[in-house]
Design an enzyme around this catalytic site. Structure first.
Site, PDB file in Angstrom:
ATOM      1  N   ARG A  64       0.967  -1.126   0.080  1.00 42.24           N
ATOM      2  CA  ARG A  64      -0.056   0.125  -0.015  1.00 42.24           C
ATOM      3  C   ARG A  64       0.821   1.309  -0.051  1.00 42.24           C
ATOM      4  NH1 ARG A  64      -4.259   0.422   4.342  1.00 42.24           N
ATOM      5  NH2 ARG A  64      -2.682  -0.376   5.974  1.00 42.24           N
ATOM      6  N   LYS A  94      -2.452   9.022   5.747  1.00 44.79           N
ATOM      7  CA  LYS A  94      -2.342   8.231   6.775  1.00 44.79           C
ATOM      8  C   LYS A  94      -0.951   7.518   6.715  1.00 44.79           C
ATOM      9  CE  LYS A  94      -4.963   4.286   4.615  1.00 44.79           C
ATOM     10  NZ  LYS A  94      -6.193   3.437   4.578  1.00 44.79           N
ATOM     11  N   HIS A  95      -0.281   6.750   7.791  1.00 46.96           N
ATOM     12  CA  HIS A  95      -0.967   6.832   9.337  1.00 46.96           C
ATOM     13  C   HIS A  95      -0.194   7.568   9.997  1.00 46.96           C
ATOM     14  CE1 HIS A  95      -2.247   3.285   7.125  1.00 46.96           C
ATOM     15  NE2 HIS A  95      -3.376   3.144   7.777  1.00 46.96           N
ATOM     16  N   HIS A 107      -4.379  -4.203  13.498  1.00 46.81           N
ATOM     17  CA  HIS A 107      -5.579  -4.919  13.540  1.00 46.81           C
ATOM     18  C   HIS A 107      -5.546  -5.870  14.473  1.00 46.81           C
ATOM     19  CE1 HIS A 107      -5.485  -3.143   9.351  1.00 46.81           C
ATOM     20  NE2 HIS A 107      -6.826  -3.021   9.483  1.00 46.81           N
ATOM     21  N   ASP A 180      -7.692   5.867  13.154  1.00 46.84           N
ATOM     22  CA  ASP A 180      -7.830   4.536  12.334  1.00 46.84           C
ATOM     23  C   ASP A 180      -9.094   4.105  12.814  1.00 46.84           C
ATOM     24  OD1 ASP A 180      -7.620   2.532  10.328  1.00 46.84           O
ATOM     25  OD2 ASP A 180      -5.419   2.403  11.009  1.00 46.84           O
TER      26      ASP A 180
END
Length: 251
Positions: A64, A94-95, A107, A180
């Protein structure tokens, strides 16, 4: 038209786009992305990722990212964001303050970065400084701990030192800060929704993204304001920033 009949273009991974070093291509890809999501009634995009993919063991950022060095990220992400904005979609950088040098996934757990603020300024913060100079209107925080800076393992999303002191004061960001997703386990496994609201809002966050129970979150914020844990002035600051964002973009 039925959703199953809608065709969308396949967009390359940002890491592959970054390898081209073609800023005009990045700008045009940004425009294409924005046009396609606008067709679905979406008015902002949680992109670009301006983390630097500096840790090969990083599973959350990976392809990404636009590159493995700050300059590539800056050179490619900013035109991409400008392309998004050209189509009247708001890009969200981001981030913050940089998730690229982690080897765990927020996550599922809380990643820890042991760098000092000075070390971040030499690398991770460079794309964010450039984004702010490029007129960034929204920035998303990371659920990462930076104990060498904060003195504890408070995630950046909930840290006054990271959000207010570094992002707003040191880097001069005046726009909207969004977390987030707070249902990610780095936050949800370690903090109640009351703690998330209290810490993030008092740190300078304007929008709490994806709480597990939005209604309960609103009720919690109202209660924290009514008992003085969060001031009305702090809420008003965020409301003003959000309204300015909408006004600037004709929403």
């Amino acid at each position: 038209k039925d959703m199953q009949d809608v065709n969308v273009l396949t967009i390359p991974y940002m890491l592959e786009l970054g390898k081209t070093k073609d800023k005009e291509l990045a700008y045009n890809v940004g425009r294409v992305v924005a046009k396609e999501i606008a067709a679905f009634g979406i008015n902002l995009d949680f992109a670009p990722v301006i983390d630097i993919y500096s840790n090969p063991n990083n599973t959350i950022i990976g392809n990404r990212a636009f590159g493995t060095d700050a300059q590539t990220v800056i050179d490619m992400a900013l035109p991409f964001a400008n392309g998004i904005l050209e189509e009247n979609i708001i890009p969200v950088y981001k981030h913050f303050p940089g998730h690229g040098d982690t080897d765990s996934d927020s996550h599922v757990e809380l990643p820890v970065i042991t760098k000092t603020e000075e070390e971040l300024l030499e690398k991770e913060l460079l794309p964010f400084k450039a984004a702010i100079e490029n007129g960034a209107q929204m920035i998303m925080t990371a659920h990462i701990a930076l104990p060498s800076i904060t003195g504890d393992y408070t995630p950046a999303t909930l840290s006054t030192k990271i959000v207010n002191d570094i992002l707003r004061q040191d880097l001069g960001f005046k726009g909207v800060v969004i977390t987030d997703a707070v249902n990610m386990r780095a936050i949800a496994d370690n903090y109640t929704i009351e703690e998330v609201c209290r810490y993030s809002i008092n740190a300078g966050v304007d929008i709490i993204l994806m709480p597990e129970d939005p209604k309960a979150t609103i009720d919690t914020i109202e209660r924290l304001v009514s008992n003085g844990t969060i001031t009305e002035d702090r809420i008003d600051e965020s409301v003003k920033r959000i309204l300015i964002l909408k006004y600037k973009n004709n929403y």
